[in-house]
Design a protein around this motif. Structure first.
Motif, mmCIF file in Angstrom:
data_model
loop_
_atom_site.group_PDB
_atom_site.id
_atom_site.type_symbol
_atom_site.label_atom_id
_atom_site.label_comp_id
_atom_site.label_asym_id
_atom_site.label_seq_id
_atom_site.Cartn_x
_atom_site.Cartn_y
_atom_site.Cartn_z
ATOM 1 N N SER A 192 31.199 -56.987 -114.695
ATOM 2 C CA SER A 192 31.244 -56.540 -113.309
ATOM 3 C C SER A 192 29.939 -55.834 -112.958
ATOM 4 O O SER A 192 29.439 -55.022 -113.744
ATOM 5 C CB SER A 192 32.440 -55.609 -113.069
ATOM 6 N N PHE A 193 29.424 -56.119 -111.787
ATOM 7 C CA PHE A 193 28.201 -55.507 -111.271
ATOM 8 C C PHE A 193 28.583 -54.587 -110.111
ATOM 9 O O PHE A 193 29.168 -55.050 -109.124
ATOM 10 C CB PHE A 193 27.211 -56.573 -110.783
ATOM 11 N N VAL A 194 28.280 -53.317 -110.247
ATOM 12 C CA VAL A 194 28.594 -52.351 -109.194
ATOM 13 C C VAL A 194 27.338 -52.125 -108.361
ATOM 14 O O VAL A 194 26.302 -51.716 -108.895
ATOM 15 C CB VAL A 194 29.100 -51.018 -109.776
ATOM 16 N N HIS A 225 19.454 -52.944 -108.665
ATOM 17 C CA HIS A 225 18.250 -53.112 -109.480
ATOM 18 C C HIS A 225 18.416 -54.211 -110.510
ATOM 19 O O HIS A 225 17.470 -54.561 -111.214
ATOM 20 C CB HIS A 225 17.928 -51.795 -110.189
ATOM 21 N N GLN A 226 19.635 -54.754 -110.643
ATOM 22 C CA GLN A 226 19.886 -55.773 -111.654
ATOM 23 C C GLN A 226 20.189 -57.118 -111.008
ATOM 24 O O GLN A 226 20.662 -57.178 -109.864
ATOM 25 C CB GLN A 226 21.053 -55.343 -112.552
ATOM 26 N N LYS A 227 19.930 -58.175 -111.740
ATOM 27 C CA LYS A 227 20.161 -59.519 -111.230
ATOM 28 C C LYS A 227 21.621 -59.901 -111.468
ATOM 29 O O LYS A 227 22.116 -59.820 -112.584
ATOM 30 C CB LYS A 227 19.236 -60.514 -111.928
ATOM 31 N N ILE A 228 22.301 -60.324 -110.387
ATOM 32 C CA ILE A 228 23.709 -60.712 -110.491
ATOM 33 C C ILE A 228 23.775 -62.186 -110.879
ATOM 34 O O ILE A 228 23.293 -63.057 -110.151
ATOM 35 C CB ILE A 228 24.446 -60.456 -109.164
ATOM 36 N N THR A 229 24.352 -62.462 -112.032
ATOM 37 C CA THR A 229 24.430 -63.826 -112.555
ATOM 38 C C THR A 229 25.882 -64.210 -112.786
ATOM 39 O O THR A 229 26.768 -63.371 -112.801
ATOM 40 C CB THR A 229 23.655 -63.940 -113.879
ATOM 41 N N GLY A 230 26.126 -65.502 -112.997
ATOM 42 C CA GLY A 230 27.466 -65.996 -113.289
ATOM 43 C C GLY A 230 28.222 -66.410 -112.034
ATOM 44 O O GLY A 230 27.707 -66.357 -110.913
ATOM 45 N N GLN A 231 29.480 -66.827 -112.238
ATOM 46 C CA GLN A 231 30.336 -67.272 -111.152
ATOM 47 C C GLN A 231 31.181 -66.097 -110.663
ATOM 48 O O GLN A 231 31.873 -65.453 -111.442
ATOM 49 C CB GLN A 231 31.258 -68.405 -111.634
ATOM 50 N N ILE A 232 31.150 -65.840 -109.362
ATOM 51 C CA ILE A 232 31.893 -64.719 -108.791
ATOM 52 C C ILE A 232 33.393 -65.024 -108.816
ATOM 53 O O ILE A 232 33.833 -66.058 -108.298
ATOM 54 C CB ILE A 232 31.431 -64.424 -107.354
ATOM 55 N N GLN A 233 34.176 -64.133 -109.429
ATOM 56 C CA GLN A 233 35.628 -64.286 -109.498
ATOM 57 C C GLN A 233 36.337 -63.452 -108.429
ATOM 58 O O GLN A 233 37.234 -63.934 -107.759
ATOM 59 C CB GLN A 233 36.124 -63.865 -110.889
ATOM 60 N N SER A 234 35.951 -62.183 -108.313
ATOM 61 C CA SER A 234 36.591 -61.300 -107.342
ATOM 62 C C SER A 234 35.644 -60.164 -106.988
ATOM 63 O O SER A 234 34.654 -59.928 -107.690
ATOM 64 C CB SER A 234 37.899 -60.730 -107.901
ATOM 65 N N VAL A 235 35.973 -59.476 -105.901
ATOM 66 C CA VAL A 235 35.181 -58.332 -105.441
ATOM 67 C C VAL A 235 36.140 -57.207 -105.075
ATOM 68 O O VAL A 235 37.140 -57.437 -104.393
ATOM 69 C CB VAL A 235 34.305 -58.706 -104.223
ATOM 70 N N THR A 236 35.832 -55.991 -105.538
ATOM 71 C CA THR A 236 36.600 -54.804 -105.165
ATOM 72 C C THR A 236 35.708 -53.903 -104.325
ATOM 73 O O THR A 236 34.626 -53.514 -104.764
ATOM 74 C CB THR A 236 37.083 -54.037 -106.409
ATOM 75 N N GLY A 238 31.648 -40.805 -98.762
ATOM 76 C CA GLY A 238 31.520 -41.660 -97.587
ATOM 77 C C GLY A 238 30.746 -42.936 -97.845
ATOM 78 O O GLY A 238 30.672 -43.802 -96.969
ATOM 79 N N LYS A 239 30.151 -43.085 -99.030
ATOM 80 C CA LYS A 239 29.369 -44.281 -99.363
ATOM 81 C C LYS A 239 30.289 -45.421 -99.780
ATOM 82 O O LYS A 239 31.360 -45.193 -100.336
ATOM 83 C CB LYS A 239 28.380 -43.965 -100.478
ATOM 84 N N TYR A 240 29.829 -46.638 -99.505
ATOM 85 C CA TYR A 240 30.600 -47.839 -99.840
ATOM 86 C C TYR A 240 29.953 -48.551 -101.030
ATOM 87 O O TYR A 240 28.728 -48.714 -101.081
ATOM 88 C CB TYR A 240 30.665 -48.794 -98.649
ATOM 89 N N PHE A 241 30.791 -48.987 -101.971
ATOM 90 C CA PHE A 241 30.331 -49.739 -103.134
ATOM 91 C C PHE A 241 31.239 -50.944 -103.329
ATOM 92 O O PHE A 241 32.401 -50.948 -102.906
ATOM 93 C CB PHE A 241 30.374 -48.864 -104.394
ATOM 94 N N ILE A 242 30.692 -51.974 -103.972
ATOM 95 C CA ILE A 242 31.514 -53.120 -104.361
ATOM 96 C C ILE A 242 31.304 -53.404 -105.841
ATOM 97 O O ILE A 242 30.208 -53.236 -106.372
ATOM 98 C CB ILE A 242 31.192 -54.374 -103.519
ATOM 99 N N SER A 243 32.390 -53.796 -106.497
ATOM 100 C CA SER A 243 32.334 -54.209 -107.895
ATOM 101 C C SER A 243 32.547 -55.716 -107.933
ATOM 102 O O SER A 243 33.621 -56.206 -107.557
ATOM 103 C CB SER A 243 33.414 -53.483 -108.707
ATOM 104 N N ILE A 244 31.520 -56.450 -108.346
ATOM 105 C CA ILE A 244 31.549 -57.917 -108.349
ATOM 106 C C ILE A 244 31.851 -58.391 -109.763
ATOM 107 O O ILE A 244 31.041 -58.213 -110.673
ATOM 108 C CB ILE A 244 30.206 -58.501 -107.865
#
Length: 370
Positions: free
Chosen positions: A8-10, A142-153, A160-166
């Motif tokens: 997972s990439f946050v 700062h990191q390269k997101i690789t692979g097939q995306i399965q889900s996002v949270t 108040g900041k928004y983040f996603i976990s891929i």
């Protein structure tokens, strides 16, 4: 060597005002679905001794959307995931892993929902990610997101900041070249990390952390004098959350660097398992122990570094007397006290530094498990 895995990439996202409103509605609808079907399950069991399964709840949700038309405006996958979370919560309760599920609260400092990648409805282009019913959102990483995306949270933190976990599948992890080096690590209060070679790593940015903790104390005193849920109350509460987030980011960055150095150099890393709950009962040291974030440091070594790069991380038994045992002749010194930083073995005559001696014993005990 390359091995396929899930990872997972946050990343942080920057939604506009319309997208923020959508997220607020989505969080609220997910809470509503969770709480509604929690009550429905409880009512069905108490009145008819029936258990509503996930598929029963899913069919009831379809009927519920006919009367609650505002549920159709949000991502339906997120609502289904709320039902899955409820089902998992009951399974954990039945297996005696956790307590009975409770209602979700809109005042919870962290709000989130999960959506799945179906027919490529989630995709990344340059520095933008597309989410269902949201559209394209700018993100930063700062990191390269690789692979097939399965889900996002999607998460909104207390600051108040928004983040996603891929969550991605088929991510290639790069394993370091294997070697025969090993190390033992002793964690402490006065010395944060002591390695069996004699190297000592002090706690990162100690003065900065102290300043931020003092700031939190001042803000909490102000918060106690404000009316609950008023504008000034929420302002100070947000400042406290932002300060906690600063501390977390500082520690996460430095722990990441320490873990990277250890995994690059050593094939086998041996660490002690700490009884932190028991140690916190010491009123004199409890605050210092809490601020050291030992769990966060071991998590960086375990999940972020050791596994990703093919290293072996070994935890020894928490009751192993690493400090009181002579690493030369294995003599057990039961008279050693906490304030004795050096001691001389009465059997072999060697003088030991308490922390370095413990690190050597941890290394030897850890290698026995291989």
């Amino acid at each position: 060597m390359k091995v396929v895995m899930y990872k997972s990439f946050v990343v942080r996202i920057y939604p506009d005002e319309v997208q923020e409103n959508f997220f607020t509605n989505q969080f609220g609808c997910c809470r509503f679905v969770f709480n509604t079907f929690l009550d429905a399950k409880k009512k069905a069991y108490t009145e008819n001794m029936e258990y509503l399964s996930f598929y029963d709840c899913s069919a009831m949700l379809t009927e519920l959307k006919k009367s609650k038309t505002w549920l159709k405006r949000v991502d339906s996958t997120g609502l289904i995931e709320s039902l899955k979370n409820l089902e998992n919560a009951f399974n954990r309760f039945f297996n005696q892993i956790s307590k009975y599920p409770r209602h979700k609260n809109k005042y919870n400092p962290v709000q989130s929902y999960k959506t799945n990648n179906i027919n490529n409805n989630i995709r990344i282009k340059d520095k933008f990610i597309r989410l269902p019913k949201v559209g394209w959102i700018r993100f930063r990483t700062h990191q390269k997101i690789t692979g097939q995306i399965q889900s996002v949270t999607v998460k909104q933190k207390a600051s108040g900041k928004y983040f996603i976990s891929i969550l991605c599948k088929n991510v290639i992890r790069h394993i370091f070249k294997s070697n025969n080096r090993s190390c033992g690590i002793d964690l402490g209060v006065s010395r944060f990390v002591t390695i069996n070679t004699g190297k000592i790593i002090q706690f990162p940015q100690q003065n900065k952390i102290i300043q931020l903790n003092n700031k939190i104390r001042r803000l909490q005193r102000k918060l106690s004098k404000k009316e609950f849920s008023s504008k000034n109350y929420n302002k100070i509460k947000k400042k406290i959350a932002q300060t906690y987030e600063k501390i977390h980011n500082i520690l996460d960055y430095h722990f990441y660097k320490i873990a990277q150095q250890l995994t690059e150099k050593y094939q086998v890393i041996c660490m002690e398992t700490l009884n932190i709950k028991g140690m916190l009962k010491n009123s004199r040291l409890s605050r210092s122990i809490q601020e050291k974030s030992w769990h966060m440091f071991t998590k960086n070594n375990r999940t972020k570094r050791a596994y990703e790069h093919g290293r072996t991380l070994i935890h020894i038994d928490q009751w192993y007397p690493s400090s009181k045992t002579c690493n030369n002749c294995q003599y057990y010194n039961d008279k050693l006290k906490l304030n004795n930083r050096t001691w001389t073995c009465p059997q072999c005559g060697n003088t030991h530094d308490r922390d370095i001696n413990a690190a050597k014993n941890i290394q030897r005990e850890g290698l026995k498990k291989i």
